[in-house]
Write an enzyme that holds these catalytic residues in place. Sequence first.
Site, PDB file in Angstrom:
ATOM      1  N   GLY A 129     -11.273  12.182 -10.554  1.00  0.00           N
ATOM      2  CA  GLY A 129      -9.984  12.029  -9.887  1.00  0.00           C
ATOM      3  C   GLY A 129      -8.955  11.474 -10.860  1.00  0.00           C
ATOM      4  O   GLY A 129      -9.308  10.861 -11.878  1.00  0.00           O
ATOM      5  N   ARG A 183      -9.380  18.065 -10.477  1.00  0.00           N
ATOM      6  CA  ARG A 183      -9.093  19.450 -10.083  1.00  0.00           C
ATOM      7  C   ARG A 183      -7.866  19.959 -10.837  1.00  0.00           C
ATOM      8  O   ARG A 183      -7.882  21.043 -11.408  1.00  0.00           O
ATOM      9  CB  ARG A 183      -8.862  19.497  -8.561  1.00  0.00           C
ATOM     10  CG  ARG A 183      -8.438  20.832  -8.041  1.00  0.00           C
ATOM     11  CD  ARG A 183      -8.246  20.792  -6.547  1.00  0.00           C
ATOM     12  NE  ARG A 183      -7.203  19.837  -6.133  1.00  0.00           N
ATOM     13  CZ  ARG A 183      -6.852  19.609  -4.881  1.00  0.00           C
ATOM     14  NH1 ARG A 183      -7.458  20.248  -3.889  1.00  0.00           N
ATOM     15  NH2 ARG A 183      -5.910  18.737  -4.583  1.00  0.00           N
ATOM     16  N   THR A 184      -6.802  19.153 -10.846  1.00  0.00           N
ATOM     17  CA  THR A 184      -5.592  19.523 -11.584  1.00  0.00           C
ATOM     18  C   THR A 184      -5.677  18.884 -12.973  1.00  0.00           C
ATOM     19  O   THR A 184      -5.472  17.674 -13.126  1.00  0.00           O
ATOM     20  CB  THR A 184      -4.338  19.014 -10.851  1.00  0.00           C
ATOM     21  OG1 THR A 184      -4.438  19.410  -9.476  1.00  0.00           O
ATOM     22  CG2 THR A 184      -3.064  19.555 -11.460  1.00  0.00           C
ATOM     23  N   GLY A 225      -3.906   7.685  -7.589  1.00  0.00           N
ATOM     24  CA  GLY A 225      -3.602   6.259  -7.633  1.00  0.00           C
ATOM     25  C   GLY A 225      -4.820   5.396  -7.909  1.00  0.00           C
ATOM     26  O   GLY A 225      -4.789   4.496  -8.753  1.00  0.00           O
ATOM     27  N   LYS A 231       3.248   1.389  -4.049  1.00  0.00           N
ATOM     28  CA  LYS A 231       2.615   0.626  -5.135  1.00  0.00           C
ATOM     29  C   LYS A 231       3.356   0.721  -6.469  1.00  0.00           C
ATOM     30  O   LYS A 231       3.290  -0.189  -7.278  1.00  0.00           O
ATOM     31  CB  LYS A 231       1.162   1.069  -5.325  1.00  0.00           C
ATOM     32  CG  LYS A 231       0.248   0.614  -4.200  1.00  0.00           C
ATOM     33  CD  LYS A 231      -1.189   0.963  -4.500  1.00  0.00           C
ATOM     34  CE  LYS A 231      -2.105   0.511  -3.380  1.00  0.00           C
ATOM     35  NZ  LYS A 231      -3.524   0.705  -3.693  1.00  0.00           N
ATOM     36  N   LYS A 288      -3.019  16.484 -14.534  1.00  0.00           N
ATOM     37  CA  LYS A 288      -2.967  15.081 -14.102  1.00  0.00           C
ATOM     38  C   LYS A 288      -3.992  14.234 -14.864  1.00  0.00           C
ATOM     39  O   LYS A 288      -3.737  13.075 -15.199  1.00  0.00           O
ATOM     40  CB  LYS A 288      -3.159  14.969 -12.590  1.00  0.00           C
ATOM     41  CG  LYS A 288      -1.835  15.271 -11.861  1.00  0.00           C
ATOM     42  CD  LYS A 288      -1.973  15.433 -10.378  1.00  0.00           C
ATOM     43  CE  LYS A 288      -2.304  14.185  -9.620  1.00  0.00           C
ATOM     44  NZ  LYS A 288      -2.468  14.492  -8.154  1.00  0.00           N
ATOM     45  N   THR A 308       0.835  -1.195   0.000  1.00  0.00           N
ATOM     46  CA  THR A 308       0.000   0.000   0.000  1.00  0.00           C
ATOM     47  C   THR A 308       0.875   1.253   0.000  1.00  0.00           C
ATOM     48  O   THR A 308       2.092   1.171  -0.198  1.00  0.00           O
ATOM     49  CB  THR A 308      -1.031  -0.053   1.158  1.00  0.00           C
ATOM     50  OG1 THR A 308      -1.944   1.028   1.011  1.00  0.00           O
ATOM     51  CG2 THR A 308      -0.378   0.009   2.527  1.00  0.00           C
TER      52      THR A 308
END
Length: 291
Positions: free
Chosen positions: A135, A160-161, A138, A75, A164, A71
């Site tokens: 989103g 939001r960004t 990850g 990862k 990405k 985790t």
Amino acid sequence: MQIQTKINGQTALFGIFGHPVKHSFSPILQNTLAALLGENAVYVPFPVPPEGLEAAVKGAFALGVQGLNITIPHKQAILPFLAGIDPLAERIGAVNTLCRRENGFWGYNTDVLGLKKCFSLHHRSLKGERVLLIGAGGAANAAAFLAAEEGADALWIANRTLAKAQALSQRVRQWYPLPVHPISLQDIPHLEGPLLVIQTTSVGMERDESPVLDPSFWQKVPFVVDIIYTPWQTRTLREARAQGAEGVNGFEMLIYQGIASAELWRNIQLSPHEAQALYNALALYYREGQA
Ligand code: ATR
């Protein structure tokens, strides 16, 4: 004095590497599952800092550890230390499960399998569907590749960004022919329906907020998975359900990714009845702890 015989010379060892790992639900899940199977096995948390990751992988192999979960924040960083990797996990670029083989540990991504199971349990498929992913972190990564792998018709990635969302879109396009559109969160209400939605941001955990700014958007959505499970019902799910959408929180994905890991380690498959019983018991336990 009571003699403890549960852990003895034949106990198989499993575990999870994380940093931090204290809050992981996996030890409870995996030890309950091992008990259900009547196995002599134990699953423990290993707090592994980034600088210790390579040594931890080698050490676990040398110690005969049978299987591991991986985790945050390992990862992706763990990939160079593996003997092999499952092709879909390689595309995703992240693993959460290591299986012991003769020459070392092999990496798999059961986050994808947990999410896939979540859809199939609700008699939903991503095949041929228009999918909105909210989103680009990850969890979104695994969800985007699942949608593509399952044959979604088109994918929108809202974040939001925006950069990405663009980067993740580009990575999916490298492997799959489906159209992928990076958009901003403000664009979500303007999308045409019907859409299946996978919400992977942390919005809704700390405060009663939703990344979807106009609740009437949910009229276009038959089914939404919000990967948050604390709170049990986020504002996203509440507003979606109020508009008639079927909504599922992230606890199913959490439990079914763990079941998928356990199945890979043992080369077995739980019956749907066993899996459902395990899910019900763990959901009850978790919700009582929250109350
Ligand atoms: P995970 O591995 O759980 O997906 P992550 O990689 O940190 O976690 O990603 C968190 C996601 O939640 C990102 O999409 C993030 O958006 P940014 O890429 O713009 O950071 C999103 N997120 C977190 N807080 C947010 C907020 N207050 N508003 C909108 N999006 C948010």
